[in-house]
Scaffold this active site. Structure first.
Site, mmCIF file in Angstrom:
data_model
loop_
_atom_site.group_PDB
_atom_site.id
_atom_site.type_symbol
_atom_site.label_atom_id
_atom_site.label_comp_id
_atom_site.label_asym_id
_atom_site.label_seq_id
_atom_site.Cartn_x
_atom_site.Cartn_y
_atom_site.Cartn_z
ATOM 1 N N GLY B 73 -51.843 120.978 10.967
ATOM 2 C CA GLY B 73 -52.019 122.019 9.869
ATOM 3 C C GLY B 73 -50.553 121.316 9.200
ATOM 4 O O GLY B 73 -51.511 121.039 7.530
ATOM 5 N N ASN B 153 -53.025 134.316 8.923
ATOM 6 C CA ASN B 153 -52.426 134.193 10.329
ATOM 7 C C ASN B 153 -51.519 135.016 10.792
ATOM 8 O O ASN B 153 -52.256 135.982 12.203
ATOM 9 C CB ASN B 153 -51.449 132.802 10.255
ATOM 10 N N GLN B 181 -56.466 129.058 10.978
ATOM 11 C CA GLN B 181 -57.170 130.379 11.763
ATOM 12 C C GLN B 181 -58.194 130.159 11.800
ATOM 13 O O GLN B 181 -59.164 130.947 13.025
ATOM 14 C CB GLN B 181 -56.213 131.175 11.042
ATOM 15 N N SER B 201 -56.454 122.363 12.723
ATOM 16 C CA SER B 201 -55.023 122.087 13.673
ATOM 17 C C SER B 201 -55.577 122.184 15.096
ATOM 18 O O SER B 201 -56.145 123.125 15.437
ATOM 19 C CB SER B 201 -53.808 123.547 13.606
ATOM 20 N N GLY B 202 -55.479 121.080 15.232
ATOM 21 C CA GLY B 202 -55.817 120.824 17.347
ATOM 22 C C GLY B 202 -55.111 122.757 18.562
ATOM 23 O O GLY B 202 -56.632 123.239 18.556
ATOM 24 N N HIS B 203 -53.849 122.747 17.387
ATOM 25 C CA HIS B 203 -53.036 124.038 18.366
ATOM 26 C C HIS B 203 -53.431 124.667 18.981
ATOM 27 O O HIS B 203 -53.322 125.700 19.604
ATOM 28 C CB HIS B 203 -51.655 123.238 18.364
ATOM 29 N N THR B 239 -51.577 103.805 13.442
ATOM 30 C CA THR B 239 -52.485 103.916 14.533
ATOM 31 C C THR B 239 -52.760 105.108 15.243
ATOM 32 O O THR B 239 -51.846 106.174 14.736
ATOM 33 C CB THR B 239 -51.297 102.655 15.429
ATOM 34 N N CYS B 327 -36.286 140.244 11.597
ATOM 35 C CA CYS B 327 -35.737 139.304 13.369
ATOM 36 C C CYS B 327 -35.555 138.324 14.152
ATOM 37 O O CYS B 327 -35.203 137.043 14.611
ATOM 38 C CB CYS B 327 -34.492 140.689 14.284
#
Lengths: 333, 401
Positions: B73, B153, B181, B201-203, B239, B327
């Protein structure tokens, strides 16, 4: 996930001495909900030998804030007031087997609450703290010069970044960076003269011409060129052109400009008042507009965002980008 | 401890075992370079070509060559924005939104600071909806690129990106959307849209990390970010990551097949979670545009407590979620998305995101509904603000006999 020690986890999952003390002899409150963490420490003190016989806490905050509060109560119960006063934030962090650098401010909060509770026990008015504790440096998180000095000394801090990690000062709008540098420079210089710090390691404030070419100015009115901004630039500080603003036809008189700014500020005030705060115009200098925030707005961690909102409204009203900064007390005076 | 219930799918997803098995032969068997003339290269090339059509189908794109494979992404976003700027060097303004992912926002701020671009950051309202008037006003022939995310997201709020693209097109402005997303959660038909550039994005859709794609509509002016080879028709040298690409292709195919499930069953689970929590926990509310958001995302702000503490206790119960609190991020402020929506600080610190996937079960959801009320009560019991708040709430709620 944070790499918390087993001791931190233990004190977070099984906090000791949680709750409220009936008729406490001393109460210390630090932080605010806006800042993301706050601690109320209550102590019971035996009159005979001024020994702390019980301590309780209530904490709003992250895992390490709760663990630091819990550890603090365990550390001070059984100590005399004088002994307790020697407890530093380093001691709290050490007791917990260390804290991640970004979380050291949690231990500082503990030490400050202890200091406040003891002051309260001794009958020292907390309100008077303002004078004793010096000027407010970071308005976003309500950090005073006194707190900064103590954190710098106790932890031998020598960079603005670590000061922010230990105290949060400068972690939001970063407009106080220059003041932090001044305090850091002063305290480090004191520490060097007391033999507590190597001269080579000390932070040197650049605005005061310590052999620098920069002109020497009096700190009260100095507004030196800001040093390189921290990496996390906020939208408020980027060259934001207000959407929809038309370029002004010609040069605007100062009176006209101030009138427009006042009008735009009036329009946003109800939003502030709803949250129990308020905003007021203090000064206009070129494209920089100083405003004073009141009430809950003062130590709201959102104040940077709030200022951004005000900045957008003012830019829109004036048809040109302006910078809105929190008014500086010393400058306003 | 490894949480058993994973509700952080907007952060990343588990690679689908079917994706893994599609990839495996391309490590040890068909390991050739797709550019090679021999049989090893041919097999790799075939995998590459098939994956391209699989991604094309998920996007509803007109041509398979509109899909350019990237490392993910962030690379897609950077490539899209920088390519558009390079293609129109005379245009010096950029339009984006206040709630973009840092991959877009930080890049735009860098370009404003270092390259002197004028930045229009379009604000959102308290529900996270884009200010369309401000958007319209920001568009002009001076704008080099618009980059506005499709779905947020943190809250799942969906922007009317197709409409925004049409508005930009009217002024001949290239339109990019960060859709990492959105892809795989909604039926897309890019062939019929005015969107010029889209990042995925793949993941985020059960493919591995390190693989993604940029959709470049045919005819869009483009300058490559990475030069050197002829791969991806000269638009992205290097590649090809054949196993990753094959995995992304298979994941796209599975996502397309799972769209109905995502929008019925998963949506139903999300709603069940939300309603269950809102019914059992006082002083909490859903953030974002409830009417118009991703089917898998619930972002609930719990007042008077802090997000990291919620996550640590949830984790101990085997539940993985995420938070926009200061935090957890290591910064000192709540997330820029919460701040852009003007969520009061009493709630922003306790904003907690649950993001589901097709792997989420009813039992997962019921477990969260079971454990979270106790966690919230426990933390409020520690909080110095809670008693006062409870009192306030009570004083506003007349008691009925």
């Amino acid at each position: 996930m944070w790499n918390y020690s087993e001791k931190v986890k233990d004190h977070f999952f099984n906090p000791r001495n949680v709750g409220v003390l009936d008729a406490p002899d001393g109460v210390g409150e630090v932080g605010s909900i806006a800042c993301g963490d706050a601690l109320k420490l209550m102590i019971k003190v035996a009159p005979a030998d001024a020994r702390i016989t019980d301590a309780r806490f209530q904490t709003f905050g992250c895992g390490s804030a709760i663990a630091s509060s819990s550890a603090l109560t365990e550390m001070i119960i059984g100590k005399t007031i004088d002994e307790a006063l020697t407890v530093t934030n380093q001691d709290i962090a050490g007791y917990l087997g260390g804290l991640p650098p970004e979380k050291m401010h949690c231990s500082v909060m503990g030490a400050e609450a202890l200091r406040a509770a003891i002051a309260n026990y001794r009958g020292e008015a907390l309100e008077a703290d303002d004078d004793e504790d010096g000027a407010l440096v970071c308005k976003c998180f309500g950090i005073t010069e006194g707190l900064l000095s103590r954190a710098i000394r106790t932890n031998a801090l020598t960079t603005v970044e670590t000061v922010t990690a230990y105290t949060k000062a400068g972690g939001s709008c970063a407009t106080c960076r220059d003041k932090i540098e001044m305090v850091l420079g002063d305290v480090n210089a004191e520490m060097v003269s007391e033999g507590l710090l190597e001269s080579a390691k000390a932070f040197r404030y650049r605005g005061r011409g310590l052999g620098e070419t920069a002109p020497v100015t009096t700190p009260a009115t100095a507004r030196p060129t800001p040093p390189a901004r921290p990496a996390q630039l906020r939208p408020a500080q980027a060259a934001v052109k207000p959407a929809g603003a038309k370029p002004a036809g010609g040069p605007m008189t100062l009176v006209k400009k101030i009138a427009l700014i006042q009008e735009a500020l009036e329009a946003v005030r109800p939003t502030f008042q709803r949250d129990g705060g308020d905003v007021e115009l203090v000064d206009v200098e070129g494209d920089t507009v100083s405003v004073q925030l009141f009430g809950t707005c003062v130590d709201c961690s959102m104040s940077a965002f709030t200022l951004h909102m005000v900045q957008e409204k003012l830019s829109e009203a004036l048809g040109r980008p302006v910078r809105v900064v929190p008014a500086d007390d010393s400058m306003a005076a | 401890m490894q949480p058993a219930i994973y509700l952080d799918n907007n952060a990343t997803t588990r690679v689908d075992p079917e994706v893994v098995s599609a990839m495996l032969p391309f490590f040890t068997e068909h390991f050739g370079n797709a550019s090679s003339m021999h049989g090893f290269g041919t097999a790799a090339g075939a995998g590459l070509a098939r994956a391209r059509t699989q991604v094309q189908a998920l996007l509803g794109a007109a041509h398979d060559h509109e899909v350019v494979f990237t490392s993910g992404g962030s690379e897609s976003n950077a490539t899209a924005i920088l390519a558009a700027l390079a293609a129109s060097p005379e245009r010096r303004e950029i339009v984006t939104s206040a709630v973009e992912h840092p991959a877009v926002l930080a890049l735009c701020q860098y370009l404003a600071k270092q390259e002197g671009y004028e930045l229009h950051i379009i604000p959102v309202d308290d529900k996270g909806r884009l200010d369309l008037d401000a958007y319209r006003a920001a568009l002009s022939e001076r704008v080099a690129v618009v980059s506005i995310m499709w779905a947020n997201n943190e809250t799942g709020t969906i922007f009317p990106v197709e409409h925004l693209a049409v508005m930009a097109k009217a002024l001949d402005i290239p339109f990019h959307t960060d859709a990492v997303q959105m892809v795989g959660k909604s039926t897309l038909s890019l062939a019929d849209s005015a969107i010029d550039l889209l990042s995925l994005s793949g993941h985020k859709l059960h493919a591995p990390k390190g693989i993604g794609a940029l959709y470049v509509k045919r005819g869009t002016r483009f300058r490559p970010l990475i030069r050197g080879g002829h791969q991806e028709r000269g638009r992205r040298a290097g590649t090809e990551n054949i196993p990753g690409i094959v995995g992304l292709g298979r994941a796209a195919e599975l996502a397309l097949a799972g769209l109905a499930d995502e929008n019925t069953r998963v949506r139903g689970l999300r709603d069940r979670l939300e309603q269950g929590l809102l019914a059992r926990i006082e002083h909490c509310f859903v953030t974002g545009d409830v009417e118009n958001r991703l089917p898998n995302t619930a972002n609930i702000a719990f007042e008077f407590i802090e997000g990291e503490a919620i996550l640590l206790l949830l984790n101990r119960e085997g539940v993985a979620a995420s938070s926009g609190s200061a935090c957890t991020s290591g910064s000192l402020e709540p997330s820029h998305v919460m701040r852009a929506m003007g969520i009061p600080y009493t709630a922003a610190h306790g904003a907690t995101r649950f993001s589901l996937s097709r792997e989420t079960t009813e039992a997962d959801i019921d477990r969260v509904i079971e454990v979270l009320p106790g966690i919230i009560a426990r933390l409020r019991g520690l909080s110095p603000y809670w008693n006062a708040a409870e009192g306030t709430a009570k004083s506003f709620e007349p008691a009925y006999a």
